[in-house]
Design a protein around this motif. Structure first.
Motif: not given
Length: 419
Positions: A107-117
């Motif tokens: 129901l939720l995802s957590l990733g990194m994009y350009k050094n930010s969560p």
């Protein structure tokens, strides 16, 4: 209502798993974090990612409201090797239900994009994407639905290149069909990519995931068919112009939907030189007492850009269970670190961690639960993997039902493992 539900859950897991037995070879990783939820909160949907720090996201709902709450709060904290620090307060909310909680549904995802969560949250009627701006969370996307009456039925993990973020979510249309929306984000604009599939009425989307292959997104999904009861796990990659199926030679069992009361799901992870897809499906066997059953077998296959290789169709404990083959695994998640692929999964409410040794899977310790598992006792769900500072991190949460007081307690856990 809680007491009968708890009894049913215990019985289902007893039938779908294998019995406690001898330890696997290897040593278990140390616990670095335990019980980090907000006071009196029940935890679900544990996810992790890493960059400059290890980032941990989870949902929480007050234990007093667990059975009646319609939503749960989302939190994210960072771990720098010494202390856990919250990133702001409540990031957002996701739907809350007992079924979501025990199944490990994403129901939720957590990733990194350009050094930010970055956090993607399923709000049933849409998906919200937030990015940590250093002092607070900023909404960077409210991903659209075709119709306001449509429903989000599955979300993927978040994957990214140096410049682009990719995400996918399944949308059930009011017509009864389901489409998979794949979107990209360049830091300012979200762009839809044509859907790889329209799942017709009478079929349904079970789970969905995304990874990168040759700098392009690859989507895997599991769908079922109401008429035949069969499962399929298609895999498609975007070549810059159109989706190309990769699943023609992906070997599967011809499995019915009823998976010995298992929780069917699929996932994908990038590995050196390709991707790895993992799923569980019902493998038939005949039990002398119970008759024909379908045990949720864990399967891992890799793709190197040319062909699929089945690594092992026995991602499971290696001691007897109900079935003679005892191939039981659910909620499989993979991660590659130091050229080694690890797979975590749950089995009869226990969490296991396996790694591919070149010819098959070896195990890190035995069951990695904190509390001893037993029928009607602690159960584990939502296993997740991440790498940080050359170490592997395994996260999951345990929960237990007190049938005397009709209350639930939970215990989120992060283990640090040296590859």
């Amino acid at each position: 209502m809680l007491k009968p539900l708890a009894i049913v859950v215990s019985v289902l897991f007893m039938l779908s798993g294998c019995r406690p037995g001898p330890s696997h070879n290897g040593s278990a990783g140390g616990i670095i974090l335990q019980g980090f939820q907000k006071t009196n909160d029940i935890v679900g949907n544990l996810v992790m990612t890493s960059g400059d720090k290890l980032y941990i996201g989870w949902s929480g709902v007050n234990s007093a409201d667990f059975m009646t709450a319609t939503s749960a709060n989302v939190y994210v904290s960072s771990w720098d090797g010494k202390a856990l620090s919250p990133l702001g307060g409540v990031v957002g909310t996701i739907p809350q239900s007992f079924i979501y909680f025990i199944s490990g549904a994403d129901l939720l995802s957590l990733g990194m994009y350009k050094n930010s969560p970055v956090v993607a949250m399923n709000e049933i009627t849409g998906v919200t994407v937030d990015r940590w701006a250093g002092i607070n969370w900023e909404v960077i996307g409210n991903l659209p639905l075709v119709n306001i009456s449509d429903t989000v039925v599955a979300i993927s993990s978040i994957t990214a290149t140096a410049s682009m973020l990719y995400f996918a979510y399944g949308e059930q249309l009011t017509t009864g069909s389901t489409i998979i929306n794949v979107v990209s984000y360049d830091g300012s604009v979200w762009r839809p990519i044509v859907s790889p599939v329209t799942i017709p009425p009478g079929c349904f989307l079970i789970s969905l995931d995304i990874a990168m292959l040759n700098n392009e997104p690859v989507v895997v999904w599991m769908q079922g068919n109401d008429g035949t009861g069969k499962l399929t796990i298609p895999v498609s990659t975007w070549n810059g112009t159109q989706w190309v199926s990769l699943s023609n030679n992906l070997k599967m069992f011809n499995s019915p939907l009823l998976m010995a009361m298992g929780a069917p799901s699929c996932s994908i992870t990038s590995i050196p030189g390709g991707i790895a897809v993992m799923w569980n499906e019902g493998k038939p066997f005949t039990d002398p007492d119970l008759g024909l059953l379908y045990i949720p077998t864990g399967i891992v296959s890799t793709y190197d850009g040319t062909q699929w290789t089945r690594l092992d169709d026995a991602v499971n404990c290696n001691y007897p269970g109900i079935a003679t083959d005892s191939q039981d695994a659910e909620q499989l998640r993979g991660f590659s670190i130091n050229n080694t692929m690890y797979v975590t999964f749950t089995e009869m409410d226990q969490v296991f961690l396996a790694y591919y040794n070149g010819t098959g899977f070896s195990y890190v310790g035995n069951s990695l639960n904190v509390h001893q598992w037993f029928s009607g006792g602690y159960m584990a769900s939502s296993p997740t993997l991440a790498g940080w500072n050359d170490n592997l991190y395994l996260g999951f949460f345990e929960f237990a039902v007190n049938q005397n007081t009709n209350t639930i307690i939970s215990n989120p856990v992060i283990r640090e493992i040296t590859p």
